[in-house]
Design a protein around this motif. Structure first.
Motif, PDB file in Angstrom:
ATOM      1  N   HIS A  47       0.832  -1.196   0.000  1.00  0.00           N
ATOM      2  CA  HIS A  47       0.000   0.000   0.000  1.00  0.00           C
ATOM      3  C   HIS A  47       0.874   1.255   0.000  1.00  0.00           C
ATOM      4  O   HIS A  47       2.096   1.187   0.075  1.00  0.00           O
ATOM      5  CB  HIS A  47      -0.889   0.031   1.247  1.00  0.00           C
ATOM      6  CG  HIS A  47      -1.910  -1.057   1.313  1.00  0.00           C
ATOM      7  ND1 HIS A  47      -3.163  -0.915   0.773  1.00  0.00           N
ATOM      8  CD2 HIS A  47      -1.865  -2.297   1.864  1.00  0.00           C
ATOM      9  CE1 HIS A  47      -3.861  -2.027   0.978  1.00  0.00           C
ATOM     10  NE2 HIS A  47      -3.095  -2.881   1.632  1.00  0.00           N
ATOM     11  N   GLU A  57      -6.426   1.949   1.048  1.00  0.00           N
ATOM     12  CA  GLU A  57      -6.255   1.256   2.333  1.00  0.00           C
ATOM     13  C   GLU A  57      -7.601   1.041   3.013  1.00  0.00           C
ATOM     14  O   GLU A  57      -7.844  -0.027   3.598  1.00  0.00           O
ATOM     15  CB  GLU A  57      -5.312   2.063   3.225  1.00  0.00           C
ATOM     16  CG  GLU A  57      -3.882   2.098   2.694  1.00  0.00           C
ATOM     17  CD  GLU A  57      -2.981   3.103   3.409  1.00  0.00           C
ATOM     18  OE1 GLU A  57      -1.763   2.859   3.466  1.00  0.00           O
ATOM     19  OE2 GLU A  57      -3.505   4.138   3.887  1.00  0.00           O
ATOM     20  N   SER A  78       3.241  -0.460   3.722  1.00  0.00           N
ATOM     21  CA  SER A  78       2.754   0.796   3.181  1.00  0.00           C
ATOM     22  C   SER A  78       3.913   1.774   3.067  1.00  0.00           C
ATOM     23  O   SER A  78       5.012   1.518   3.580  1.00  0.00           O
ATOM     24  CB  SER A  78       1.624   1.390   4.034  1.00  0.00           C
ATOM     25  OG  SER A  78       0.932   2.398   3.309  1.00  0.00           O
ATOM     26  N   ILE A 101      -2.271   5.531   8.336  1.00  0.00           N
ATOM     27  CA  ILE A 101      -2.262   4.248   7.620  1.00  0.00           C
ATOM     28  C   ILE A 101      -2.857   3.145   8.491  1.00  0.00           C
ATOM     29  O   ILE A 101      -3.710   2.370   8.045  1.00  0.00           O
ATOM     30  CB  ILE A 101      -0.819   3.885   7.199  1.00  0.00           C
ATOM     31  CG1 ILE A 101      -0.331   4.823   6.095  1.00  0.00           C
ATOM     32  CG2 ILE A 101      -0.747   2.430   6.727  1.00  0.00           C
ATOM     33  CD1 ILE A 101       1.171   4.770   5.853  1.00  0.00           C
ATOM     34  N   LEU A 105      -6.171   0.984   7.648  1.00  0.00           N
ATOM     35  CA  LEU A 105      -6.043  -0.466   7.459  1.00  0.00           C
ATOM     36  C   LEU A 105      -6.652  -1.265   8.620  1.00  0.00           C
ATOM     37  O   LEU A 105      -6.715  -2.493   8.561  1.00  0.00           O
ATOM     38  CB  LEU A 105      -4.566  -0.854   7.303  1.00  0.00           C
ATOM     39  CG  LEU A 105      -3.911  -0.489   5.969  1.00  0.00           C
ATOM     40  CD1 LEU A 105      -2.413  -0.816   5.995  1.00  0.00           C
ATOM     41  CD2 LEU A 105      -4.588  -1.210   4.797  1.00  0.00           C
TER      42      LEU A 105
END
Length: 304
Positions: A47, A57, A78, A101, A105
């Motif tokens: 990602h 994400e 990521s 992130i 996620l």
């Protein structure tokens, strides 16, 4: 599926799933992509916080109903550092990016975090402080870079104590600069121009895994070279060898990358479950040295 040790530390399949285009999928489509990948032994998902402005994400996590059980079955990576109109490797931005992130996620940690594009204003001590804080908090387990040269990596290593396990770089049958220069040493030809300071050899010397992005593209997102009438000789050769191994030309393009002894990990960008299944077979074949060079020459490269 062959397993690599990224940077000698993180066990992962030789093929990864790049999630840049996942923002364009419905929940049902994304779920099918992820589960098709897992069923084929492809449990590494790449990602970046800029993919779909973070939506990729979010779609990924929502589609699979992220929970501890499914999280244990996958490896999540990521990237951060690209902002609107500039690059930012400041401590504050790296930490804030990772927090965003993880939230998108729906997980407590990343298996790997990469710095996405070189920031010429980088302060290595700031990067080191960010990595230390993220590691102590258990938010990131491994670190790496993307699109960086050997000296840029060495600059970071002055301060960063964690091993930088990967460098994500563009590489395909039609994007072979890191190979061309090494084959044309001391030659007064364009192919002999060293544009990346020997990044291929540097990576092998330092046990730093190269992750190949855009494995089917030519130029800089100019298009796909497979089945493209612009490259008749290459496609004829690819089709000939693909038929020999009874795989698709896409699988063969991946097999060509994986054949290199640098143990490169290929990052697929497709969101087509059927293509994922077909391409995965490229990891099961090993091209001969002669076949590898035949494809390289068919791509328009002239050996000295």
């Amino acid at each position: 599926m062959e397993t690599l040790k990224l940077g000698g530390e993180l066990a992962a399949p030789s093929i990864a799933i790049g999630c840049m285009r996942m923002a364009d999928l419905s929940k049902e489509q994304a779920d099918r992509v992820v589960h098709t990948a897992l069923e084929n032994g492809l449990n590494f998902f790449d990602h970046a916080d800029i993919y779909g402005g973070g939506k990729s994400e979010e779609v990924f996590a929502d589609a699979i109903g992220m929970n501890a059980s499914i999280r244990d079955k996958m490896i999540l990576q990521s990237k951060c550092g690209i902002r609107q109109g500039y690059f930012d490797f400041s401590k504050e931005h790296i930490i804030a990016s990772v927090d965003g992130i993880l939230k998108r996620l729906k997980t407590d940690y990343l298996d790997s975090l990469l710095l996405h594009r070189p920031d010429t204003l980088v302060e290595p001590d700031e990067v080191a402080a960010a990595f230390d804080e993220l590691e102590r908090a258990g938010k990131v387990r491994h670190f790496g870079v993307s699109n960086e040269s050997p000296l840029q990596i060495e600059l970071l290593k002055k301060s960063v104590k964690q091993k930088l396990i990967v460098n994500q770089l563009q590489f395909s049958v039609m994007h072979t600069g890191m190979i061309d220069a090494g084959l044309n040493v001391n030659m007064k030809v364009d192919a002999g121009i060293d544009r990346d300071n020997g990044i291929l050899e540097y990576s092998r010397i330092h046990d730093m895994t190269i992750q190949a992005w855009s494995p089917f593209q030519y130029g800089y997102f100019e298009g796909v070279f497979l089945d493209n009438p612009k490259f008749p000789e290459l496609n004829a050769k690819m089709d000939e060898i693909a038929e020999r191994y009874q795989v698709t030309n896409s699988a063969l393009a991946i097999a060509w990358i994986l054949r290199h002894p640098a143990k490169i990990q290929a990052v697929l960008g497709t969101m087509n479950p059927e293509r994922i299944e077909a391409i995965r077979k490229g990891a099961d074949i090993s091209l001969t040295r002669e076949e590898w060079y035949e494809i390289y020459r068919a791509a328009g490269n002239v050996l000295p």
